[in-house]
Design an enzyme around this catalytic site. Structure first.
Site, PDB file in Angstrom:
ATOM      1  N   SER A 188       0.854  -1.189   0.000  1.00 57.90           N
ATOM      2  CA  SER A 188       0.000   0.000   0.000  1.00 57.90           C
ATOM      3  C   SER A 188       0.885   1.232   0.000  1.00 57.90           C
ATOM      4  CB  SER A 188      -0.871   0.003   1.252  1.00 57.90           C
ATOM      5  OG  SER A 188      -1.475   1.270   1.402  1.00 57.90           O
ATOM      6  N   SER A 189       0.336   2.353  -0.455  1.00 62.27           N
ATOM      7  CA  SER A 189       1.149   3.573  -0.513  1.00 62.27           C
ATOM      8  C   SER A 189       1.435   4.133   0.884  1.00 62.27           C
ATOM      9  CB  SER A 189       0.422   4.641  -1.336  1.00 62.27           C
ATOM     10  OG  SER A 189      -0.834   4.921  -0.735  1.00 62.27           O
ATOM     11  N   CYS A 190       0.753   3.586   1.907  1.00 62.57           N
ATOM     12  CA  CYS A 190       0.994   4.132   3.260  1.00 62.57           C
ATOM     13  C   CYS A 190       2.316   3.630   3.840  1.00 62.57           C
ATOM     14  CB  CYS A 190      -0.153   3.768   4.197  1.00 62.57           C
ATOM     15  SG  CYS A 190      -0.138   2.047   4.689  1.00 62.57           S
ATOM     16  N   TYR A 202      -0.478  -0.838   9.911  1.00 60.55           N
ATOM     17  CA  TYR A 202      -0.696  -1.464   8.606  1.00 60.55           C
ATOM     18  C   TYR A 202       0.572  -1.338   7.773  1.00 60.55           C
ATOM     19  CZ  TYR A 202      -3.194  -2.226   4.129  1.00 60.55           C
ATOM     20  OH  TYR A 202      -3.627  -2.684   2.913  1.00 60.55           O
ATOM     21  N   LYS A 224       2.814  -4.307   6.050  1.00 60.93           N
ATOM     22  CA  LYS A 224       2.981  -4.342   4.594  1.00 60.93           C
ATOM     23  C   LYS A 224       4.463  -4.287   4.218  1.00 60.93           C
ATOM     24  CE  LYS A 224      -1.084  -5.071   3.149  1.00 60.93           C
ATOM     25  NZ  LYS A 224      -1.347  -6.242   2.293  1.00 60.93           N
ATOM     26  N   HIS A 272     -12.842   3.420   3.299  1.00 57.52           N
ATOM     27  CA  HIS A 272     -11.981   4.498   2.793  1.00 57.52           C
ATOM     28  C   HIS A 272     -12.863   5.688   2.393  1.00 57.52           C
ATOM     29  CE1 HIS A 272      -9.213   1.034   2.309  1.00 57.52           C
ATOM     30  NE2 HIS A 272      -8.339   1.929   2.691  1.00 57.52           N
TER      31      HIS A 272
HETATM   32  O1  GFB Z   1      -9.392   7.063   2.548  1.00 58.12           O
HETATM   33  P1  GFB Z   1      -8.862   7.393   3.888  1.00 58.12           P
HETATM   34  O2  GFB Z   1      -9.575   6.828   5.067  1.00 58.12           O
HETATM   35  O3  GFB Z   1      -7.373   6.893   3.927  1.00 58.12           O
HETATM   36  O4  GFB Z   1      -8.823   8.999   4.109  1.00 58.12           O
HETATM   37  P2  GFB Z   1      -5.921   7.506   3.894  1.00 58.12           P
HETATM   38  C1  GFB Z   1      -8.331   9.843   3.121  1.00 58.12           C
HETATM   39  C2  GFB Z   1      -8.621  11.272   3.543  1.00 58.12           C
HETATM   40  O5  GFB Z   1     -10.043  11.492   3.396  1.00 58.12           O
HETATM   41  C3  GFB Z   1      -8.295  11.598   5.007  1.00 58.12           C
HETATM   42  C4  GFB Z   1     -10.541  12.140   4.570  1.00 58.12           C
HETATM   43  O6  GFB Z   1      -7.746  12.898   5.060  1.00 58.12           O
HETATM   44  C5  GFB Z   1      -9.675  11.588   5.672  1.00 58.12           C
HETATM   45  O7  GFB Z   1      -9.742  12.441   6.811  1.00 58.12           O
HETATM   46  N1  GFB Z   1     -11.973  11.847   4.703  1.00 58.12           N
HETATM   47  C6  GFB Z   1     -12.966  12.763   4.592  1.00 58.12           C
HETATM   48  C7  GFB Z   1     -12.523  10.644   4.950  1.00 58.12           C
HETATM   49  N2  GFB Z   1     -14.170  12.191   4.801  1.00 58.12           N
HETATM   50  C8  GFB Z   1     -13.918  10.860   5.016  1.00 58.12           C
HETATM   51  C9  GFB Z   1     -14.770   9.747   5.269  1.00 58.12           C
HETATM   52  O8  GFB Z   1     -16.013   9.861   5.348  1.00 58.12           O
HETATM   53  N3  GFB Z   1     -14.168   8.527   5.408  1.00 58.12           N
HETATM   54  C10 GFB Z   1     -12.818   8.374   5.327  1.00 58.12           C
HETATM   55  N4  GFB Z   1     -12.286   7.127   5.459  1.00 58.12           N
HETATM   56  N5  GFB Z   1     -11.960   9.425   5.099  1.00 58.12           N
HETATM   57  C11 GFB Z   1      -5.405   4.980   4.229  1.00 58.12           C
HETATM   58  C12 GFB Z   1      -4.663   4.114   5.218  1.00 58.12           C
HETATM   59  O9  GFB Z   1      -5.107   6.325   4.557  1.00 58.12           O
HETATM   60  O10 GFB Z   1      -4.960   4.756   2.892  1.00 58.12           O
HETATM   61  C13 GFB Z   1      -4.782   2.667   4.831  1.00 58.12           C
HETATM   62  O11 GFB Z   1      -5.176   4.363   6.522  1.00 58.12           O
HETATM   63  C14 GFB Z   1      -4.423   2.458   3.374  1.00 58.12           C
HETATM   64  O12 GFB Z   1      -3.916   1.931   5.635  1.00 58.12           O
HETATM   65  C15 GFB Z   1      -5.181   3.408   2.487  1.00 58.12           C
HETATM   66  O13 GFB Z   1      -3.060   2.655   3.202  1.00 58.12           O
HETATM   67  C16 GFB Z   1      -4.754   3.245   1.042  1.00 58.12           C
HETATM   68  O14 GFB Z   1      -5.515   7.683   2.484  1.00 58.12           O
HETATM   69  O15 GFB Z   1      -5.760   8.688   4.796  1.00 58.12           O
END
Ligand code: GFB
Length: 317
Positions: A112-114, A141, A145, A184
């Site tokens: 994953s890119s994280c 995570y 990974k 996500h």
């Molecule tokens: O997609 P997301 O949860 O993953 O959040 P990450 C991306 C951005 O969207 C963050 C914002 O800045 C969140 O605060 N966001 C806004 C939201 N509204 C929402 C919402 O309703 N739900 C969610 N989920 N986010 C993940 C990693 O990070 O990326 C995983 O935690 C994995 O491990 C994944 O690597 C690809 O991009 O921040």
């Protein structure tokens, strides 16, 4: 471009076939006339080593794609550190060790890119790995990974195994996880905007400030890239897989509001974390291999929303 490994006619195990990525891999393989081996969690608990050894001895796959993982968005990663670290470590260790014990010819591990440092220079190249501190919300995570990537490299170095790893950017599309808290961002907002439209709500909450930037790749494009790498790439170096451009979360939210047909306001909830400020991947290695993303974000969002409306993915309530 000639194939180094031809998937046609091979017994291919897609671990994690019920997840968004696993289902896209099965769809893409079946479109090529290949029916992969799959196993439900009831048939095979990948966290249990002895069960995994027995399953491999009974089914003897020739190729393995590790799409099984404990995945989730920023809130899930931040809330369940043991699940994200332990489960993903066990899944990687069991599958890669059992593949070696059963002479699997080709294995693809998905990271994953994280895995990259929170403040890596953008766009992020594969060389940035382990050059700086991780993003705290998903370091659990990320460590699991990174361990998986290192395992594929260790088995290649010690035994000559043809095991490769790919680092996908944020993925979305058919069969996503629509849990209101654990999914996500794209799945979370599609569902929230949809429910707000039906309820006639005046506004929708967006987590964070809306300023972080994210790159989004349609999951079926990723599946094509994964199979392309399986057939055309061998080597210890892993490769980023992305579309090469990113947008702010606020811009994404406006795109999703348009696709869903929500006319209200966006309300940014800054009590929720932003996470990594940016994680745009350098995808020149995969482009050089002959793969490129092809689904524009608006088209991908429309397809994802149509799938959501048709009952696709998992709802959890
Ligand atoms: O997609 P997301 O949860 O993953 O959040 P990450 C991306 C951005 O969207 C963050 C914002 O800045 C969140 O605060 N966001 C806004 C939201 N509204 C929402 C919402 O309703 N739900 C969610 N989920 N986010 C993940 C990693 O990070 O990326 C995983 O935690 C994995 O491990 C994944 O690597 C690809 O991009 O921040």
């Amino acid at each position: 471009m000639n194939k180094l490994y031809d998937l046609a006619g091979r017994k291919i195990f897609v671990a994690g076939h019920r997840g968004m990525v696993g289902a896209a891999l099965v769809r893409t393989l079946e479109a090529r006339g290949i029916s992969p081996l799959v196993a439900t969690r009831e048939e095979l608990d990948l966290e249990r080593q002895e069960q995994t050894e027995r399953w491999f001895a009974n089914h003897r796959p020739q190729a393995v794609i590790i799409a099984a993982a404990q995945v989730g968005g920023i809130h899930a990663n931040n809330s369940f550190p043991r699940d994200f670290l332990y489960r993903n470590m066990m899944i990687a260790a069991n599958l890669i060790e059992c593949a070696h014990r059963n002479n699997v010819e080709k294995l693809l591990y998905l990271g994953s890119s994280c895995i990259y440092p929170r403040n890596a220079p953008q766009p992020i190249t594969e060389e940035s790995l382990l050059t700086g501190k991780l993003e705290p919300t998903n370091e659990w995570y990320a460590i699991a990974k990174i361990a998986g990537i290192k395992l594929t490299q260790a088995y290649r170095r010690q035994f000559g195994c043809d095991y490769i790893s790919l680092m996908p950017t944020n993925l979305y599309g058919l069969g996503d996880n629509y849990h209101p808290e654990h999914g996500h961002v794209i799945a979370g907002l599609l569902r929230r905007f949809h429910e707000a439209k039906l309820a006639g709500a005046p506004s929708v909450a967006i987590w964070g400030t809306g300023t972080p930037r994210r790159e989004f790749l349609f999951v079926d494009d990723f599946a094509e890239g994964a199979l392309h790498a399986m057939e055309h790439y061998t080597g210890a170096d892993f490769m980023n897989v992305g579309c090469g451009e990113d947008i702010t979360i606020a811009e994404l939210a406006r795109e999703i509001a348009t696709v869903v047909g929500f006319k209200g306001e966006l309300a940014f909830d800054t009590s929720k974390p932003d996470g990594t400020p940016r994680k745009l991947l350098d995808v020149s290695r995969m482009n050089a291999l002959g793969w490129r993303a092809k689904t524009p974000l608006r088209a991908g969002l429309k397809a994802a929303y149509a799938d959501f409306l048709a009952g696709g993915g998992r709802r959890y309530d």
